[in-house]
Design a protein around this motif. Structure first.
Motif: not given
Length: 297
Positions: A130-137
């Motif tokens: 939620a703070l990295t990969f998903a948020l980046a998308e």
């Protein structure tokens, strides 16, 4: 560079840019032979954020004002719908798994690591994503692209975002197929596009209602973490059918659940979305009571 572009023109340029970056990232992953891991997923998932930054700082220069950065929806938390983003998304995967467990195709089993460790690992994986990969998308798709398509109307905007988002994934499956097997292409393509477009409406409604990208990142992260975690609770003699086509990332039951979830979220939040889209202040609605949740009016 281009300071007088319309929002739809910005959206079109972003779409071309993010798709080119996705091809470049997939080719680089293939060239470097990166296995799935931190470097692999960072290189891939960061491309929508990079595209948004390029639009803000280079193409339109909107990023040189506070309002430009606010348009990404990171300054709001959207706390009043976090329970939907987390709970409803998790329910979709749990319900899909329960349906499969009730059939002769699969059954429920306790994971070898134990239920407590599995739940802890799920929560840790969810928080990281939620703070990295998903948020980046989400910064690229829901943060930058979606607001610039809203002049097309809510339904058209969310449909286009979904199509761009789904197509953005294609180079990964094409160029790095050995790490992302898709099975039968004739089944994969409609299931994948259907699931992504449905998720675009689900996540997009949360974005419209709150003016925030965070609920979409939460929902996205729950989905990515839940379907893989629940695989540990499933034993089957037909792993391809069950874990890929039924309850996988884009499985048929996940698709059906996401469609139902999107319809429910759109209905439940309809008044607040109408107010937000008409240009009013995004409502700060307190969390619903259990009764209202069970039977929204």
């Amino acid at each position: 560079m281009f300071t007088k572009l319309t929002d739809t023109s910005k959206a079109a340029i972003f779409a071309v840019l993010v798709l080119c970056l996705s091809v470049g990232a997939a080719l680089l992953i293939r060239f470097l032979e990166l296995p799935p891991g931190l470097a692999f997923w960072t290189l891939w998932s960061i491309t929508p954020t990079v595209a948004a930054l390029l639009m803000l700082l280079v193409v339109t220069r909107d990023g040189y004002s506070r309002e430009g950065w606010k348009s990404l929806g990171l300054h709001r938390l959207g706390l009043n719908v976090w329970w939907i983003a987390f709970g409803a998304t998790l329910l979709i995967t749990v319900a899909a798994s329960a349906v499969v467990w009730a059939t002769p195709l699969a059954s429920f089993t306790m994971p070898e690591s134990g239920i407590l460790n599995t739940v802890i690992n799920f929560l840790i994986g969810f928080a990281i994503a939620a703070l990295t990969f998903a948020l980046a998308e989400e910064i690229g798709m829901r943060g930058y692209l979606q607001p610039r398509l809203m002049s097309l109307g809510r339904t058209r905007a969310l449909l286009v975002v979904g199509l761009v988002w789904a197509t953005w994934h294609m180079p990964l499956y094409y160029f790095v197929a050995k790490f992302s097997p898709v099975g039968n292409v004739l089944l994969f393509v409609p299931l994948f596009y259907g699931t992504i477009v449905a998720a675009s409406f689900f996540f997009g409604y949360l974005r419209i209602y709150t003016g925030s990208t965070w609920p979409a990142s939460i929902a996205h992260s729950v989905h990515n973490t839940a379907w893989s975690t629940l695989g540990a609770f499933t034993v089957t003699s037909s792993p391809v059918l069950v874990n890929l086509y039924l309850v996988g990332d884009y499985g048929l039951l996940i698709l059906i659940g996401t469609v139902i979830g999107a319809i429910w979220v759109g209905y439940y939040l309809r008044s607040g979305m109408n107010e937000a889209q008409s240009g009013g202040v995004v409502p700060e609605v307190p969390p619903a009571t259990p009764a209202a949740t069970a039977a929204p009016k």
